[in-house]
Design a protein around this motif. Structure first.
Motif, PDB file in Angstrom:
ATOM      1  N   VAL A 323      -7.591  40.802  16.622  1.00 56.33           N
ATOM      2  CA  VAL A 323      -6.476  41.492  15.975  1.00 56.33           C
ATOM      3  C   VAL A 323      -6.893  42.928  15.704  1.00 56.33           C
ATOM      4  CG1 VAL A 323      -4.856  41.489  14.041  1.00 56.33           C
ATOM      5  CG2 VAL A 323      -5.829  39.330  14.867  1.00 56.33           C
ATOM      6  N   GLY A 324      -6.151  43.877  16.288  1.00 59.21           N
ATOM      7  CA  GLY A 324      -6.471  45.285  16.123  1.00 59.21           C
ATOM      8  C   GLY A 324      -5.883  45.879  14.861  1.00 59.21           C
ATOM      9  N   ARG A 325      -6.156  47.162  14.633  1.00 59.77           N
ATOM     10  CA  ARG A 325      -5.723  47.813  13.390  1.00 59.77           C
ATOM     11  C   ARG A 325      -4.205  47.946  13.301  1.00 59.77           C
ATOM     12  NH1 ARG A 325      -7.193  51.973  16.791  1.00 59.77           N
ATOM     13  NH2 ARG A 325      -5.719  53.729  16.883  1.00 59.77           N
ATOM     14  N   THR A 326      -3.503  47.925  14.466  1.00 64.98           N
ATOM     15  CA  THR A 326      -2.034  47.995  14.446  1.00 64.98           C
ATOM     16  C   THR A 326      -1.401  46.616  14.423  1.00 64.98           C
ATOM     17  OG1 THR A 326      -1.879  48.001  16.866  1.00 64.98           O
ATOM     18  CG2 THR A 326      -2.114  50.140  15.771  1.00 64.98           C
ATOM     19  N   GLY A 327      -2.250  45.570  14.432  1.00 63.91           N
ATOM     20  CA  GLY A 327      -1.748  44.203  14.444  1.00 63.91           C
ATOM     21  C   GLY A 327      -1.601  43.622  15.835  1.00 63.91           C
ATOM     22  N   ALA A 328      -1.889  44.437  16.882  1.00 65.26           N
ATOM     23  CA  ALA A 328      -1.788  43.946  18.258  1.00 65.26           C
ATOM     24  C   ALA A 328      -2.852  42.887  18.530  1.00 65.26           C
ATOM     25  CB  ALA A 328      -1.940  45.096  19.233  1.00 65.26           C
ATOM     26  N   LEU A 329      -2.450  41.825  19.230  1.00 72.01           N
ATOM     27  CA  LEU A 329      -3.364  40.747  19.586  1.00 72.01           C
ATOM     28  C   LEU A 329      -3.893  40.984  21.005  1.00 72.01           C
ATOM     29  CD1 LEU A 329      -1.984  39.512  17.094  1.00 72.01           C
ATOM     30  CD2 LEU A 329      -1.942  37.318  18.295  1.00 72.01           C
ATOM     31  N   THR A 330      -5.208  41.058  21.130  1.00 64.91           N
ATOM     32  CA  THR A 330      -5.828  41.313  22.429  1.00 64.91           C
ATOM     33  C   THR A 330      -6.743  40.153  22.800  1.00 64.91           C
ATOM     34  OG1 THR A 330      -5.823  43.693  22.001  1.00 64.91           O
ATOM     35  CG2 THR A 330      -7.265  42.891  23.766  1.00 64.91           C
ATOM     36  N   PRO A 331      -6.444  39.466  23.914  1.00 68.37           N
ATOM     37  CA  PRO A 331      -7.325  38.375  24.351  1.00 68.37           C
ATOM     38  C   PRO A 331      -8.593  38.929  24.990  1.00 68.37           C
ATOM     39  CG  PRO A 331      -5.504  38.653  25.887  1.00 68.37           C
ATOM     40  CD  PRO A 331      -5.259  39.616  24.768  1.00 68.37           C
ATOM     41  N   VAL A 332      -9.712  38.302  24.694  1.00 73.96           N
ATOM     42  CA  VAL A 332     -11.010  38.727  25.213  1.00 73.96           C
ATOM     43  C   VAL A 332     -11.714  37.535  25.844  1.00 73.96           C
ATOM     44  CG1 VAL A 332     -13.270  39.692  24.639  1.00 73.96           C
ATOM     45  CG2 VAL A 332     -11.222  40.544  23.483  1.00 73.96           C
ATOM     46  N   ALA A 333     -12.184  37.713  27.061  1.00 74.34           N
ATOM     47  CA  ALA A 333     -12.948  36.658  27.732  1.00 74.34           C
ATOM     48  C   ALA A 333     -14.412  36.754  27.300  1.00 74.34           C
ATOM     49  CB  ALA A 333     -12.831  36.810  29.238  1.00 74.34           C
ATOM     50  N   HIS A 334     -14.948  35.660  26.766  1.00 72.38           N
ATOM     51  CA  HIS A 334     -16.373  35.588  26.446  1.00 72.38           C
ATOM     52  C   HIS A 334     -17.077  34.985  27.653  1.00 72.38           C
ATOM     53  CE1 HIS A 334     -16.282  36.385  21.960  1.00 72.38           C
ATOM     54  NE2 HIS A 334     -15.012  36.453  22.336  1.00 72.38           N
ATOM     55  N   LEU A 335     -18.019  35.740  28.205  1.00 73.14           N
ATOM     56  CA  LEU A 335     -18.594  35.414  29.503  1.00 73.14           C
ATOM     57  C   LEU A 335     -20.050  34.995  29.398  1.00 73.14           C
ATOM     58  CD1 LEU A 335     -17.298  38.675  31.215  1.00 73.14           C
ATOM     59  CD2 LEU A 335     -16.183  36.428  31.299  1.00 73.14           C
ATOM     60  N   LYS A 336     -20.476  34.238  30.378  1.00 69.40           N
ATOM     61  CA  LYS A 336     -21.915  33.990  30.539  1.00 69.40           C
ATOM     62  C   LYS A 336     -22.525  35.343  30.881  1.00 69.40           C
ATOM     63  CE  LYS A 336     -25.284  31.281  33.151  1.00 69.40           C
ATOM     64  NZ  LYS A 336     -25.483  30.288  34.247  1.00 69.40           N
ATOM     65  N   PRO A 337     -23.516  35.822  30.103  1.00 73.40           N
ATOM     66  CA  PRO A 337     -24.031  37.186  30.302  1.00 73.40           C
ATOM     67  C   PRO A 337     -24.447  37.459  31.744  1.00 73.40           C
ATOM     68  CG  PRO A 337     -24.911  36.261  28.281  1.00 73.40           C
ATOM     69  CD  PRO A 337     -24.197  35.134  28.991  1.00 73.40           C
ATOM     70  N   VAL A 338     -24.040  38.634  32.252  1.00 73.76           N
ATOM     71  CA  VAL A 338     -24.361  39.017  33.628  1.00 73.76           C
ATOM     72  C   VAL A 338     -24.648  40.511  33.652  1.00 73.76           C
ATOM     73  CG1 VAL A 338     -21.916  39.370  34.191  1.00 73.76           C
ATOM     74  CG2 VAL A 338     -23.555  38.964  36.027  1.00 73.76           C
ATOM     75  N   HIS A 339     -25.603  40.924  34.493  1.00 76.86           N
ATOM     76  CA  HIS A 339     -25.992  42.328  34.581  1.00 76.86           C
ATOM     77  C   HIS A 339     -25.130  43.028  35.631  1.00 76.86           C
ATOM     78  CE1 HIS A 339     -28.836  45.507  33.577  1.00 76.86           C
ATOM     79  NE2 HIS A 339     -28.869  45.831  34.855  1.00 76.86           N
ATOM     80  N   VAL A 340     -24.431  44.093  35.218  1.00 77.73           N
ATOM     81  CA  VAL A 340     -23.585  44.841  36.151  1.00 77.73           C
ATOM     82  C   VAL A 340     -23.465  46.287  35.682  1.00 77.73           C
ATOM     83  CG1 VAL A 340     -21.489  44.108  34.959  1.00 77.73           C
ATOM     84  CG2 VAL A 340     -21.318  44.921  37.298  1.00 77.73           C
ATOM     85  N   ALA A 341     -23.576  47.233  36.634  1.00 79.59           N
ATOM     86  CA  ALA A 341     -23.456  48.674  36.342  1.00 79.59           C
ATOM     87  C   ALA A 341     -24.401  49.117  35.224  1.00 79.59           C
ATOM     88  CB  ALA A 341     -22.019  49.039  35.996  1.00 79.59           C
ATOM     89  N   GLY A 342     -25.616  48.573  35.235  1.00 78.57           N
ATOM     90  CA  GLY A 342     -26.639  49.040  34.307  1.00 78.57           C
ATOM     91  C   GLY A 342     -26.603  48.442  32.918  1.00 78.57           C
ATOM     92  N   THR A 343     -25.676  47.503  32.661  1.00 81.81           N
ATOM     93  CA  THR A 343     -25.618  46.893  31.339  1.00 81.81           C
ATOM     94  C   THR A 343     -25.426  45.381  31.465  1.00 81.81           C
ATOM     95  OG1 THR A 343     -23.232  47.248  31.223  1.00 81.81           O
ATOM     96  CG2 THR A 343     -24.626  48.932  30.246  1.00 81.81           C
ATOM     97  N   THR A 344     -25.774  44.675  30.401  1.00 73.93           N
ATOM     98  CA  THR A 344     -25.517  43.236  30.353  1.00 73.93           C
ATOM     99  C   THR A 344     -24.151  43.019  29.736  1.00 73.93           C
ATOM    100  OG1 THR A 344     -27.870  42.736  30.145  1.00 73.93           O
ATOM    101  CG2 THR A 344     -26.321  41.019  29.485  1.00 73.93           C
ATOM    102  N   VAL A 345     -23.267  42.408  30.508  1.00 70.54           N
ATOM    103  CA  VAL A 345     -21.884  42.210  30.085  1.00 70.54           C
ATOM    104  C   VAL A 345     -21.686  40.770  29.639  1.00 70.54           C
ATOM    105  CG1 VAL A 345     -19.477  42.181  30.866  1.00 70.54           C
ATOM    106  CG2 VAL A 345     -21.018  44.014  31.606  1.00 70.54           C
ATOM    107  N   SER A 346     -21.142  40.591  28.429  1.00 68.14           N
ATOM    108  CA  SER A 346     -20.863  39.246  27.934  1.00 68.14           C
ATOM    109  C   SER A 346     -19.405  39.095  27.486  1.00 68.14           C
ATOM    110  CB  SER A 346     -21.800  38.895  26.767  1.00 68.14           C
ATOM    111  OG  SER A 346     -21.658  39.823  25.722  1.00 68.14           O
ATOM    112  N   ARG A 347     -18.651  40.199  27.549  1.00 66.11           N
ATOM    113  CA  ARG A 347     -17.234  40.163  27.184  1.00 66.11           C
ATOM    114  C   ARG A 347     -16.442  41.065  28.121  1.00 66.11           C
ATOM    115  NH1 ARG A 347     -16.795  40.428  20.565  1.00 66.11           N
ATOM    116  NH2 ARG A 347     -18.303  38.787  20.105  1.00 66.11           N
ATOM    117  N   ALA A 348     -15.192  40.711  28.316  1.00 70.86           N
ATOM    118  CA  ALA A 348     -14.287  41.541  29.111  1.00 70.86           C
ATOM    119  C   ALA A 348     -12.885  41.403  28.551  1.00 70.86           C
ATOM    120  CB  ALA A 348     -14.319  41.131  30.579  1.00 70.86           C
ATOM    121  N   THR A 349     -12.168  42.494  28.446  1.00 67.45           N
ATOM    122  CA  THR A 349     -10.805  42.423  27.923  1.00 67.45           C
ATOM    123  C   THR A 349      -9.866  41.785  28.942  1.00 67.45           C
ATOM    124  OG1 THR A 349      -8.952  43.702  27.078  1.00 67.45           O
ATOM    125  CG2 THR A 349     -10.301  44.773  28.745  1.00 67.45           C
TER     126      THR A 349
END
Length: 540
Positions: A323-349
């Motif tokens: 839930v954002g500051r304006t009340g908007a609901l944003t779904p987020v995918a929680h991922l098995k950590p993976v290395h991509v573009a120089g960072t470890t990614v564990s979430r994606a909008t």
């Protein structure tokens, strides 16, 4: 050795050491071994220890200071340190050219250079001697990190040849791939990428830590008028006076030549000794560049042409709604950590409910994610053939996950919103936004501490932050007197900020950084802006 003899020998040693620094870091040549160079430095240090009155600020022995600093002072930049707008395709680059030719009326010549993936800094020289170095900060005010920058061998402590009384050079502090690999081999901490290490090293209070990281520097601009008309000539001036400039940089007389250069660097990228996430395309003519001016926080006369996004596959472990500051609901995918573009990614909008339906993404799915530079990772494709037969379609919540109030979808909008204006999740997000780096920039006041303050009943509205006392914070968990005192001091130092920051920090819907800058420039004061709002309401 008497004083006069020591003075002459010290001068010769400094010149010789600087000569070999220039050969190695600027011309990429090496005439003597590192051991021999170390021996020269050792002799110089011994002589300066014997004759301390002969020590000067530009001596190679002064690169590593003694005592750790108590903190970093603020530095107001003489000229704004602007960021660059990004483009990701030739079509976007052509759109940029069309916009600038409306002003220039002619097609310009470009100067293309590799965009180093590091930390932007500015270096100030007075009468040829390095006096101050600072980080970009918010573009207007940075931090004084002079002592740490002095530890970087590729930054000259004294300029070569005749130069203006004051010279300001800008460039990128970075860590080579080789040094990054060695650091990870010997460190208990496994760092994600060299850029984060570079930034963290420069912000160490102890210069010895910065020195141990063996950072490098690459100059990309001189904001002082040095009597040249072209950006390409600025780079030659930098080399002539002691700075490394990227040997892969080149002139491009058309966008087709820029595109060819971009493709060449894409192919070279893996073999380069440093990390890069794109190229920078500059208008070569400095007068035209200046005429084009600035839009928002970026110059019109230059863009960053980023490399194609990197992709990787991973598994969706959960889908949660924020839930954002304006009340908007944003779904987020929680991922098995993976290395991509120089960072470890564990979430994606996942952006919104419609995007979930379009992808038909489910918990347990194998997905392809894409990340380009600092852009938030995206799920771009689901691989349904790898899906479990027991998987179920995701059902978007009909109640706020924080306060359990009903949610609604507003007309002509894709987002769902919590209908409760008192929702505590929105309240927290608004405070997070208020103190964020692009808002009031109150350091040390992250989400966890904001949560503690709200839970303790110390924060109800923004003004409460500035009423906090050390005694309010000390009883809270993990708050010692020193930590409480530091946070209170940091808050008090941010009582006065730029109007654009203040407007942005309020979290007004549809008002981002650039709109906040536009409003601040248009109205000038909070009183005039408030009056304009009142008048607009009266007209409605």
């Amino acid at each position: 050795m008497n004083l006069n003899g020591a003075k002459q020998r010290i001068a010769k040693l400094r010149d010789e050491i600087e000569h070999h620094r220039y050969l190695y870091h600027v011309l990429d040549k090496q005439d003597i071994s590192e051991a021999a160079l170390d021996s020269l430095k050792h002799e110089l240090a011994q002589l300066e220890q014997e004759f301390p009155d002969l020590i000067t600020a530009d001596s190679p022995t002064q690169r590593v200071g003694g005592k750790p600093l108590p903190g970093f002072k603020k530095v107001v930049h003489s000229k704004l340190m602007l960021s660059l707008n990004d483009v990701f395709s030739l079509e976007e680059l052509q759109d940029w050219e069309q916009r600038i030719t409306k002003v220039t009326k002619t097609l310009p010549t470009y100067y293309a250079e590799i965009k180093m993936d590091g930390l932007a800094v500015t270096l100030r020289y007075e009468h040829g001697v390095f006096r101050q170095g600072a980080t970009r900060g918010d573009g207007k005010v940075g931090e004084d990190v002079t002592e740490n920058l002095k530890t970087i061998e590729s930054i000259p402590l004294k300029l070569r040849g005749k130069v203006p009384d004051v010279v300001e050079v800008r460039g990128e502090v970075y860590m080579t791939k080789r040094q990054f690999e060695q650091l990870n081999k010997t460190s208990d901490i496994q760092y994600a990428n060299p850029r984060n290490v570079s930034a963290g090293s420069i912000r160490q209070l102890d210069p010895k830590i910065a020195a141990s990281r063996k950072l490098s520097f690459m100059a990309y601009d001189c904001v002082t008028n040095v009597g040249v008309a072209l950006h390409s000539q600025v780079h030659q001036w930098l080399v002539d006076h002691g700075f490394p400039s990227n040997k892969h940089n080149q002139l491009a007389r058309s966008l087709s030549e820029v595109e060819s250069y971009h493709q060449k660097i894409v192919q070279l990228r893996k073999d380069l000794p440093y990390w890069t996430d794109g190229i920078v395309v500059n208008i070569d003519d400095l007068a035209v560049y200046k005429k084009l001016g600035v839009v928002g926080k970026a110059p019109r006369g230059a863009v960053a042409y980023k490399f194609p996004a990197e992709q990787a596959t991973t598994i969706v472990e959960d889908i949660q709604v924020q839930v954002g500051r304006t009340g908007a609901l944003t779904p987020v995918a929680h991922l098995k950590p993976v290395h991509v573009a120089g960072t470890t990614v564990s979430r994606a909008t996942l952006h919104n409910c419609d995007e979930i339906k379009r992808l038909d993404i489910r918990v347990g799915d194998t997905v392809i994610i894409e990340k380009a530079g600092d852009i938030i990772p995206d799920v771009i494709q689901v691989l349904p053939k790898l899906r479990s037969p027991q998987s179920k379609s995701y059902v978007f919540p009909r109640k706020c996950p924080a306060c359990h109030s009903p949610v609604e979808r507003r007309e002509r909008e894709v987002a769902y919103y919590c209908t409760n204006p008192q929702c505590f999740a929105q309240e927290r997000e608004r405070f997070y936004h208020f103190v964020s780096k692009t808002g009031f920039d109150i350091r040390g006041l992250g989400p966890k501490i904001i949560d503690q303050l709200i839970d303790a009943g110390l924060l109800h509205e923004y003004a409460d932050l500035f009423e906090l006392k050390v005694g309010d914070l000390e009883p809270l968990e993990r708050f010692a007197e020193k930590k409480a005192g530091n946070i209170v001091i940091e808050i008090q130092t941010r009582k006065t900020i730029a109007l654009s920051r203040f407007i942005y920090s309020l979290g007004i819907r549809h008002v981002g950084e650039e709109t906040a800058i536009t409003l601040a420039n248009q109205f000038g004061t909070v009183a005039k802006l408030r009056q304009a709002v009142v008048e607009t309401r009266d007209l409605a």
